[in-house]
Write a protein that holds these residues in place. Structure first.
Motif, PDB file in Angstrom:
ATOM      1  N   VAL A 192      -7.075   7.089   4.685  1.00 26.80           N
ATOM      2  CA  VAL A 192      -6.492   5.851   5.209  1.00 26.80           C
ATOM      3  C   VAL A 192      -7.252   5.403   6.458  1.00 26.80           C
ATOM      4  O   VAL A 192      -7.571   4.215   6.609  1.00 26.80           O
ATOM      5  CB  VAL A 192      -4.977   6.023   5.496  1.00 26.80           C
ATOM      6  CG1 VAL A 192      -4.424   4.853   6.289  1.00 26.80           C
ATOM      7  CG2 VAL A 192      -4.210   6.201   4.193  1.00 26.80           C
ATOM      8  N   ASN A 193      -7.566   6.326   7.347  1.00 23.87           N
ATOM      9  CA  ASN A 193      -8.325   5.984   8.559  1.00 23.87           C
ATOM     10  C   ASN A 193      -9.705   5.441   8.214  1.00 23.87           C
ATOM     11  O   ASN A 193     -10.191   4.505   8.858  1.00 23.87           O
ATOM     12  CB  ASN A 193      -8.448   7.190   9.483  1.00 23.87           C
ATOM     13  CG  ASN A 193      -7.143   7.534  10.160  1.00 23.87           C
ATOM     14  OD1 ASN A 193      -6.220   6.724  10.240  1.00 23.87           O
ATOM     15  ND2 ASN A 193      -7.036   8.768  10.641  1.00 23.87           N
ATOM     16  N   GLN A 194     -10.352   6.023   7.207  1.00 27.00           N
ATOM     17  CA  GLN A 194     -11.670   5.537   6.797  1.00 27.00           C
ATOM     18  C   GLN A 194     -11.579   4.121   6.235  1.00 27.00           C
ATOM     19  O   GLN A 194     -12.404   3.268   6.566  1.00 27.00           O
ATOM     20  CB  GLN A 194     -12.288   6.475   5.758  1.00 27.00           C
ATOM     21  CG  GLN A 194     -12.745   7.788   6.313  1.00 27.00           C
ATOM     22  CD  GLN A 194     -13.288   8.713   5.227  1.00 27.00           C
ATOM     23  OE1 GLN A 194     -12.981   8.573   4.043  1.00 27.00           O
ATOM     24  NE2 GLN A 194     -14.103   9.670   5.637  1.00 27.00           N
ATOM     25  N   VAL A 195     -10.588   3.873   5.396  1.00 24.85           N
ATOM     26  CA  VAL A 195     -10.416   2.543   4.802  1.00 24.85           C
ATOM     27  C   VAL A 195     -10.115   1.512   5.891  1.00 24.85           C
ATOM     28  O   VAL A 195     -10.709   0.433   5.919  1.00 24.85           O
ATOM     29  CB  VAL A 195      -9.313   2.562   3.713  1.00 24.85           C
ATOM     30  CG1 VAL A 195      -8.945   1.149   3.288  1.00 24.85           C
ATOM     31  CG2 VAL A 195      -9.772   3.371   2.508  1.00 24.85           C
ATOM     32  N   VAL A 196      -9.229   1.849   6.801  1.00 22.12           N
ATOM     33  CA  VAL A 196      -8.895   0.933   7.893  1.00 22.12           C
ATOM     34  C   VAL A 196     -10.117   0.698   8.788  1.00 22.12           C
ATOM     35  O   VAL A 196     -10.373  -0.430   9.224  1.00 22.12           O
ATOM     36  CB  VAL A 196      -7.692   1.460   8.708  1.00 22.12           C
ATOM     37  CG1 VAL A 196      -7.483   0.665   9.976  1.00 22.12           C
ATOM     38  CG2 VAL A 196      -6.436   1.448   7.852  1.00 22.12           C
TER      39      VAL A 196
END
Length: 193
Positions: free
Chosen positions: A171-175
Protein backbone atom coordinates in the motif's frame (compact mmCIF):
# COMPACT_ATOMS: atom_id res chain seq x y z
CA UNK A 1 40.78 16.06 4.15
CA UNK A 2 41.16 14.26 7.45
CA UNK A 3 44.93 14.03 6.88
CA UNK A 4 45.08 17.76 6.21
CA UNK A 5 43.07 18.46 9.37
CA UNK A 6 45.44 16.27 11.36
CA UNK A 7 48.49 18.12 10.01
CA UNK A 8 46.82 21.43 10.74
CA UNK A 9 46.23 20.58 14.39
CA UNK A 10 49.75 19.23 14.89
CA UNK A 11 51.87 21.81 13.09
CA UNK A 12 49.99 25.07 12.81
CA UNK A 13 48.41 27.57 15.13
CA UNK A 14 44.69 27.00 15.69
CA UNK A 15 43.90 30.61 14.78
CA UNK A 16 44.61 29.85 11.13
CA UNK A 17 42.44 26.73 11.08
CA UNK A 18 39.31 28.22 9.51
CA UNK A 19 41.14 29.91 6.64
CA UNK A 20 43.31 26.90 5.89
CA UNK A 21 40.34 24.52 5.91
CA UNK A 22 38.60 26.74 3.38
CA UNK A 23 41.67 26.73 1.11
CA UNK A 24 42.16 22.96 1.37
CA UNK A 25 38.47 22.29 0.66
CA UNK A 26 38.59 24.65 -2.28
CA UNK A 27 41.64 22.96 -3.76
CA UNK A 28 40.63 19.37 -3.06
CA UNK A 29 36.91 19.61 -3.75
CA UNK A 30 36.02 22.59 -5.92
CA UNK A 31 38.90 22.19 -8.35
CA UNK A 32 38.27 18.50 -9.02
CA UNK A 33 34.57 17.88 -8.31
CA UNK A 34 33.18 18.45 -11.78
CA UNK A 35 35.93 16.31 -13.31
CA UNK A 36 35.22 13.51 -10.81
CA UNK A 37 31.53 13.54 -11.65
CA UNK A 38 32.01 13.65 -15.43
CA UNK A 39 34.88 11.19 -15.87
CA UNK A 40 34.22 7.75 -17.39
CA UNK A 41 34.28 6.11 -13.96
CA UNK A 42 32.44 9.05 -12.38
CA UNK A 43 28.92 9.45 -11.09
CA UNK A 44 27.15 8.00 -14.15
CA UNK A 45 29.22 4.84 -13.98
CA UNK A 46 28.57 4.62 -10.24
CA UNK A 47 24.80 4.85 -10.83
CA UNK A 48 24.81 2.30 -13.66
CA UNK A 49 26.97 -0.18 -11.75
CA UNK A 50 25.15 0.45 -8.46
CA UNK A 51 28.31 1.46 -6.65
CA UNK A 52 26.40 2.86 -3.74
CA UNK A 53 29.33 2.98 -1.32
CA UNK A 54 31.26 5.16 -3.78
CA UNK A 55 28.24 7.41 -4.31
CA UNK A 56 27.88 7.71 -0.54
CA UNK A 57 31.55 8.70 -0.27
CA UNK A 58 31.19 11.23 -3.09
CA UNK A 59 28.19 12.74 -1.34
CA UNK A 60 30.01 12.96 2.01
CA UNK A 61 32.89 14.78 0.36
CA UNK A 62 30.79 17.06 -1.84
CA UNK A 63 28.37 18.11 0.90
CA UNK A 64 31.26 19.98 2.50
CA UNK A 65 30.94 22.24 -0.51
CA UNK A 66 27.18 22.21 -1.28
CA UNK A 67 27.61 23.98 -4.63
CA UNK A 68 29.02 20.68 -5.94
CA UNK A 69 25.94 18.56 -5.22
CA UNK A 70 23.98 19.78 -8.29
CA UNK A 71 26.67 18.18 -10.49
CA UNK A 72 25.78 14.76 -9.09
CA UNK A 73 22.03 15.46 -9.23
CA UNK A 74 22.36 16.48 -12.90
CA UNK A 75 23.74 13.00 -13.62
CA UNK A 76 21.22 11.18 -11.42
CA UNK A 77 18.08 12.66 -13.04
CA UNK A 78 18.77 11.38 -16.60
CA UNK A 79 19.91 8.05 -15.17
CA UNK A 80 16.53 7.62 -13.44
CA UNK A 81 14.69 8.81 -16.56
CA UNK A 82 16.55 6.24 -18.66
CA UNK A 83 15.82 3.41 -16.21
CA UNK A 84 12.15 4.37 -16.03
CA UNK A 85 11.87 4.73 -19.82
CA UNK A 86 13.28 1.22 -20.25
CA UNK A 87 10.24 -0.09 -18.37
CA UNK A 88 7.58 2.32 -19.62
CA UNK A 89 8.50 1.97 -23.30
CA UNK A 90 9.03 -1.82 -23.31
CA UNK A 91 6.24 -3.37 -25.41
CA UNK A 92 6.22 -6.57 -23.33
CA UNK A 93 5.59 -4.47 -20.23
CA UNK A 94 2.90 -2.43 -21.97
CA UNK A 95 1.12 -5.64 -22.93
CA UNK A 96 1.17 -6.87 -19.32
CA UNK A 97 -0.15 -4.14 -16.96
CA UNK A 98 0.47 -5.99 -13.65
CA UNK A 99 4.12 -6.68 -14.55
CA UNK A 100 4.53 -3.12 -15.84
CA UNK A 101 3.27 -1.74 -12.52
CA UNK A 102 5.37 -4.15 -10.44
CA UNK A 103 8.54 -3.13 -12.31
CA UNK A 104 7.77 0.59 -11.89
CA UNK A 105 7.14 0.01 -8.17
CA UNK A 106 10.43 -1.93 -7.89
CA UNK A 107 12.31 0.88 -9.63
CA UNK A 108 10.70 3.50 -7.40
CA UNK A 109 11.65 1.47 -4.33
CA UNK A 110 15.22 1.08 -5.62
CA UNK A 111 15.75 4.79 -6.28
CA UNK A 112 14.08 5.71 -2.97
CA UNK A 113 16.52 3.43 -1.15
CA UNK A 114 19.44 4.81 -3.16
CA UNK A 115 18.55 8.40 -2.26
CA UNK A 116 18.10 7.47 1.40
CA UNK A 117 21.26 5.37 1.64
CA UNK A 118 23.73 7.23 -0.56
CA UNK A 119 22.52 10.80 -0.15
CA UNK A 120 21.00 10.72 3.34
CA UNK A 121 17.60 11.72 1.89
CA UNK A 122 19.03 15.12 0.94
CA UNK A 123 16.18 17.29 -0.38
CA UNK A 124 18.07 18.17 -3.55
CA UNK A 125 18.44 14.48 -4.39
CA UNK A 126 14.80 13.82 -3.51
CA UNK A 127 13.74 16.56 -5.93
CA UNK A 128 16.07 15.13 -8.59
CA UNK A 129 14.61 11.65 -8.09
CA UNK A 130 11.08 13.04 -8.36
CA UNK A 131 11.87 14.99 -11.53
CA UNK A 132 13.47 11.94 -13.11
CA UNK A 133 10.50 9.69 -12.37
CA UNK A 134 7.80 12.23 -13.15
CA UNK A 135 9.34 13.23 -16.47
CA UNK A 136 8.74 9.70 -17.76
CA UNK A 137 5.67 8.56 -15.82
CA UNK A 138 3.61 11.58 -16.77
CA UNK A 139 4.27 11.50 -20.53
CA UNK A 140 0.96 9.73 -20.99
CA UNK A 141 -1.85 8.30 -18.86
CA UNK A 142 -0.71 4.67 -19.04
CA UNK A 143 0.94 4.59 -15.62
CA UNK A 144 -2.17 5.99 -13.91
CA UNK A 145 -4.39 3.48 -15.72
CA UNK A 146 -2.12 0.54 -14.97
CA UNK A 147 -1.68 1.55 -11.33
CA UNK A 148 -5.49 1.64 -10.94
CA UNK A 149 -5.82 -1.80 -12.54
CA UNK A 150 -2.97 -3.15 -10.38
CA UNK A 151 -4.54 -1.74 -7.21
CA UNK A 152 -7.90 -3.24 -8.09
CA UNK A 153 -6.33 -6.61 -8.86
CA UNK A 154 -4.36 -6.60 -5.60
CA UNK A 155 -7.41 -5.68 -3.53
CA UNK A 156 -9.51 -8.40 -5.15
CA UNK A 157 -7.00 -11.26 -5.31
CA UNK A 158 -3.38 -10.32 -4.67
CA UNK A 159 -3.53 -9.55 -0.97
CA UNK A 160 -4.82 -12.98 0.02
CA UNK A 161 -2.17 -14.95 1.83
CA UNK A 162 -0.07 -11.89 2.68
CA UNK A 163 0.55 -10.82 6.21
CA UNK A 164 -0.27 -7.35 7.50
CA UNK A 165 3.29 -6.03 7.07
CA UNK A 166 3.46 -7.13 3.42
CA UNK A 167 0.11 -5.49 2.73
CA UNK A 168 1.28 -2.26 4.40
CA UNK A 169 4.48 -2.23 2.32
CA UNK A 170 2.52 -2.71 -0.90
CA UNK A 171 0.00 0.00 0.00
CA UNK A 172 2.83 2.42 0.84
CA UNK A 173 4.52 1.67 -2.49
CA UNK A 174 1.31 2.24 -4.45
CA UNK A 175 0.58 5.49 -2.59
CA UNK A 176 4.19 6.61 -3.10
CA UNK A 177 3.94 6.05 -6.85
CA UNK A 178 0.46 7.61 -6.98
CA UNK A 179 1.91 10.81 -5.46
CA UNK A 180 4.11 11.25 -8.55
CA UNK A 181 1.25 11.03 -11.04
CA UNK A 182 -0.38 14.09 -12.55
CA UNK A 183 -3.29 12.05 -13.89
CA UNK A 184 -4.84 11.23 -10.53
CA UNK A 185 -8.33 11.81 -11.95
CA UNK A 186 -7.73 9.10 -14.58
CA UNK A 187 -6.60 6.72 -11.84
CA UNK A 188 -9.85 7.41 -9.96
CA UNK A 189 -12.00 6.99 -13.09
CA UNK A 190 -10.39 3.65 -13.97
CA UNK A 191 -10.48 2.44 -10.38
CA UNK A 192 -14.18 3.29 -10.00
CA UNK A 193 -15.19 1.41 -13.15
Amino acid sequence: LEDEESRLSRYLDSSSEKELKAVVQHELILQTAKELVEMATGAHSMFVNKRYEELKLMYRIFRREPSMLPHVISVMEPYIEQRCSAIVEDQQMIDNPPTYTERVLELKNEVDNMVATCFESDTGFQKGRNKGLEAVLNKDTRCAKYLALFSDLQLKKGLKGRNEDEVQVLVNQVVGLFAHLKDKDIFLDIYKS
